[in-house]
Design a protein around this motif. Structure first.
Motif, mmCIF file in Angstrom:
data_model
loop_
_atom_site.group_PDB
_atom_site.id
_atom_site.type_symbol
_atom_site.label_atom_id
_atom_site.label_comp_id
_atom_site.label_asym_id
_atom_site.label_seq_id
_atom_site.Cartn_x
_atom_site.Cartn_y
_atom_site.Cartn_z
ATOM 1 N N VAL A 66 33.872 33.594 -0.393
ATOM 2 C CA VAL A 66 33.124 34.844 -0.471
ATOM 3 C C VAL A 66 31.893 34.795 0.418
ATOM 4 N N ASP A 67 31.426 33.583 0.744
ATOM 5 C CA ASP A 67 30.245 33.420 1.582
ATOM 6 C C ASP A 67 30.573 33.484 3.073
ATOM 7 N N ALA A 68 31.840 33.309 3.424
ATOM 8 C CA ALA A 68 32.217 33.310 4.842
ATOM 9 C C ALA A 68 33.671 33.721 4.986
ATOM 10 N N ALA A 69 33.958 34.994 4.742
ATOM 11 C CA ALA A 69 35.313 35.502 4.935
ATOM 12 C C ALA A 69 35.551 35.693 6.430
ATOM 13 N N SER A 70 36.639 35.138 6.941
ATOM 14 C CA SER A 70 36.897 35.158 8.382
ATOM 15 C C SER A 70 37.683 36.403 8.774
ATOM 16 N N TRP A 71 37.222 37.054 9.845
ATOM 17 C CA TRP A 71 37.852 38.297 10.313
ATOM 18 C C TRP A 71 37.854 38.268 11.830
ATOM 19 N N TYR A 72 39.046 38.382 12.419
ATOM 20 C CA TYR A 72 39.164 38.482 13.867
ATOM 21 C C TYR A 72 39.585 39.899 14.236
ATOM 22 N N SER A 73 38.858 40.488 15.181
ATOM 23 C CA SER A 73 39.152 41.843 15.647
ATOM 24 C C SER A 73 39.485 41.810 17.131
ATOM 25 N N ARG A 102 29.052 45.472 1.163
ATOM 26 C CA ARG A 102 28.009 46.063 0.325
ATOM 27 C C ARG A 102 28.467 46.390 -1.090
ATOM 28 N N VAL A 103 29.771 46.612 -1.242
ATOM 29 C CA VAL A 103 30.275 46.934 -2.577
ATOM 30 C C VAL A 103 30.859 45.705 -3.270
ATOM 31 N N PHE A 104 31.587 44.894 -2.506
ATOM 32 C CA PHE A 104 32.288 43.761 -3.126
ATOM 33 C C PHE A 104 31.679 42.410 -2.778
ATOM 34 N N GLY A 105 30.538 42.405 -2.120
ATOM 35 C CA GLY A 105 29.746 41.188 -1.951
ATOM 36 C C GLY A 105 30.322 40.135 -1.044
ATOM 37 N N CYS A 106 31.192 40.500 -0.099
ATOM 38 C CA CYS A 106 31.767 39.522 0.828
ATOM 39 C C CYS A 106 30.881 39.392 2.067
ATOM 40 N N ASN A 107 30.589 38.184 2.450
ATOM 41 C CA ASN A 107 29.883 37.944 3.701
ATOM 42 C C ASN A 107 30.934 37.784 4.797
ATOM 43 N N ILE A 108 31.055 38.799 5.638
ATOM 44 C CA ILE A 108 32.100 38.820 6.659
ATOM 45 C C ILE A 108 31.607 38.145 7.928
#
Length: 500
Positions: A66-73, A102-108
């Motif tokens: 939850v502190d570092a969810a990985s996302w590649y765009s 902001r709603v579900f607290g994930c650090n993207i």
């Protein structure tokens, strides 16, 4: 790990800087029968369900941390202005990112790859007679400004293809070493699709057949795709174990994503038109390199014709963007004039508005019915006319005043640049050697300076500046709406307008 000198250290430093630590990824548990054997990841359940293109249904969104969810765009291929399709896609994923944060607290942690070398970039640069690097830089900045105007949050980090060539070469070497790719005598490297077996096609129900191949193709199989392309004459290239060349399109994103996130990725996003073959080939490459069963957990695709957004949303975004630009221009002009009547800054703001409006008109020139927001364009035209009338210039009547040297007033930075270039060119052309052989050697020594001057002249054309060299002087002119301002001449410490 990427097999290149310093790559392992570089990746660890980048992961540490982004707060990812040394995690290799969460453990995974099989989740039963799913699309193409999808494995539900173990980790933090966000409480959100998302439509996953890998399974073609909604799945619980579980991220590694939850502190570092990985996302590649997937980022743009910067060979032209961004269009409304880009805008819609990035706006939608920006909304999703904001909600998760902001709603579900994930650090993207979002990484976006910028494709700044490509067939389209090379062809467009040749048409404009500028370097591919200059063209790509111009349109990359243009893309970023467009995203900022749409209030799209920037990614955590941008990574350009040209700045990661050694890592891409290393990634290809790893795929070859694992038996999933092969080099050819011509200097190309291809991914061997037959080595994937029935694992290929996770994002499509039926894998389309290969298109026709040229008779001189050096592929083993028609469906194999390029990881490294041998350089053609006059093309930009990099040295590699297989000869001079450049990366294929698909390998770029696989390398950049793996460079930051390693062997497992939480979220991958892009337009639905990228699902096949681009994203499918990314999956094949990453799973072949990392030798893992599942590299990306969730693929989110932004739809086109069947999207849930109404069809009028391009039109709405277009009008809103123009309105925002017009409002900001008015504020900038008033602030400039209030600051000791800074008319050059005010003029810059107005010209930027004109440039932006022309770009939007060009993008919609082929659409039936013309521009989608005529009212906004009308407001822009009215404001521009009002501004010029305020400073005594009528756009309706062309003014001509004999001896008016205000026509030759241009940005001082361009004058200084042209003057510096002239001095460098004169130094390179100066002949102080006594013998013919000495003069020939001097010319060889200074040839790189002349080539740099020529490259600068070509690159400035992309910014609307034309430089013409004569025997002992250089003149330049600013191109606006296909017309030229009066020339300026750089022939020494003084800069005088050329009399016509």
């Amino acid at each position: 790990m990427l097999r290149t000198r310093g790559a392992a250290v570089g990746r660890r430093l980048l992961r540490a800087a982004l707060g990812l630590g040394a995690r290799l990824g969460p453990a995974r548990a099989a989740s039963g029968v799913r699309g193409q054997g999808w494995l539900q990841p173990a980790g933090h359940d966000t409480g959100v369900k998302v439509y996953n293109s890998l399974t073609r249904r909604k799945e619980p969104l579980i991220v590694g941390s939850v502190d570092a969810a990985s996302w590649y765009s997937c980022g743009p291929t910067v060979y032209d202005h961004a269009h409304l399709g880009h805008a819609c896609s990035y706006v939608r994923f920006d909304i999703i990112r904001r909600i998760l944060t902001r709603v579900f607290g994930c650090n993207i942690i979002m990484v976006m790859g910028i494709t700044d070398v490509d067939d389209k970039i090379i062809h467009r640069a040749a048409e404009m007679n500028v370097s591919p690097a200059s063209l790509a830089n111009l349109y990359e900045e243009d893309f970023k400004q467009d995203m900022a105007a749409l209030k799209v949050l920037p990614p955590t980090v941008y990574l350009r293809v040209t700045e990661n060539i050694p890592q891409i070469i290393s990634f290809i070497e790893g795929i070859i070493a694992n038996g999933h790719a092969y080099p050819t005598a011509q200097g190309n490297v291809y991914f061997d699709l037959q080595s994937r077996g029935d694992k290929y096609g996770k994002l499509v129900s039926v894998v389309p057949g290969p298109v026709g191949e040229p008779v001189d193709s050096d592929k083993r199989h028609a469906s194999d795709f390029a990881l490294w392309k041998v350089a053609k004459p006059q093309e930009v290239f990099w040295a590699s174990p297989w000869g001079k060349g450049r990366p294929g399109w698909h390998i770029e994103c696989s390398t950049i994503s793996s460079l930051v996130f390693g062997s497992q990725l939480d979220i991958h996003s892009g337009g639905v038109d990228l699902a096949f073959p681009h994203h499918e080939n990314e999956i094949a490459q990453c799973e072949a390199f990392h030798q893992c069963r599942q590299w990306g957990n969730y693929f989110l695709h932004s739809g086109l014709s069947e999207d849930v957004f109404p069809r009028c949303l391009p039109a709405l975004l277009h009008a809103e963007q123009l309105q925002v630009r017009l409002r900001h221009t008015k504020q900038a002009v008033k602030a400039a004039l209030a600051d000791d009547f800074d008319t050059p800054a005010a003029m810059d703001a107005v010209m930027d508005l004109i440039h932006h409006g022309n770009r939007q008109l060009k993008a919609h020139a082929k659409e039936p019915g013309g521009p989608r927001s005529p009212a906004v364009f009308g407001s822009i035209v009215s404001y521009v006319e009002q501004f010029f009338e305020t400073v005594g210039i009528s756009l309706a009547v062309r003014q001509s005043v004999s001896g008016d040297d205000s026509r030759a007033t241009l940005h001082s930075v361009v004058e200084q640049l042209v003057q510096f270039r002239l001095q460098v060119r004169q130094f390179a052309l100066a002949s102080g050697a006594a013998t013919r052989e000495a003069r020939r050697q001097q010319l060889l020594d200074t040839q790189p300076l002349l080539e740099a001057c020529d490259a600068l002249r070509r690159d400035l054309v992309a910014h609307g500046i034309s430089i013409k060299d004569r025997s002992s002087t250089s003149t330049w002119e600013l191109l606006i709406r296909g017309q030229k301002t009066p020339n300026r001449r750089a022939d020494g410490p003084q800069h005088r307008p050329v009399l016509t």
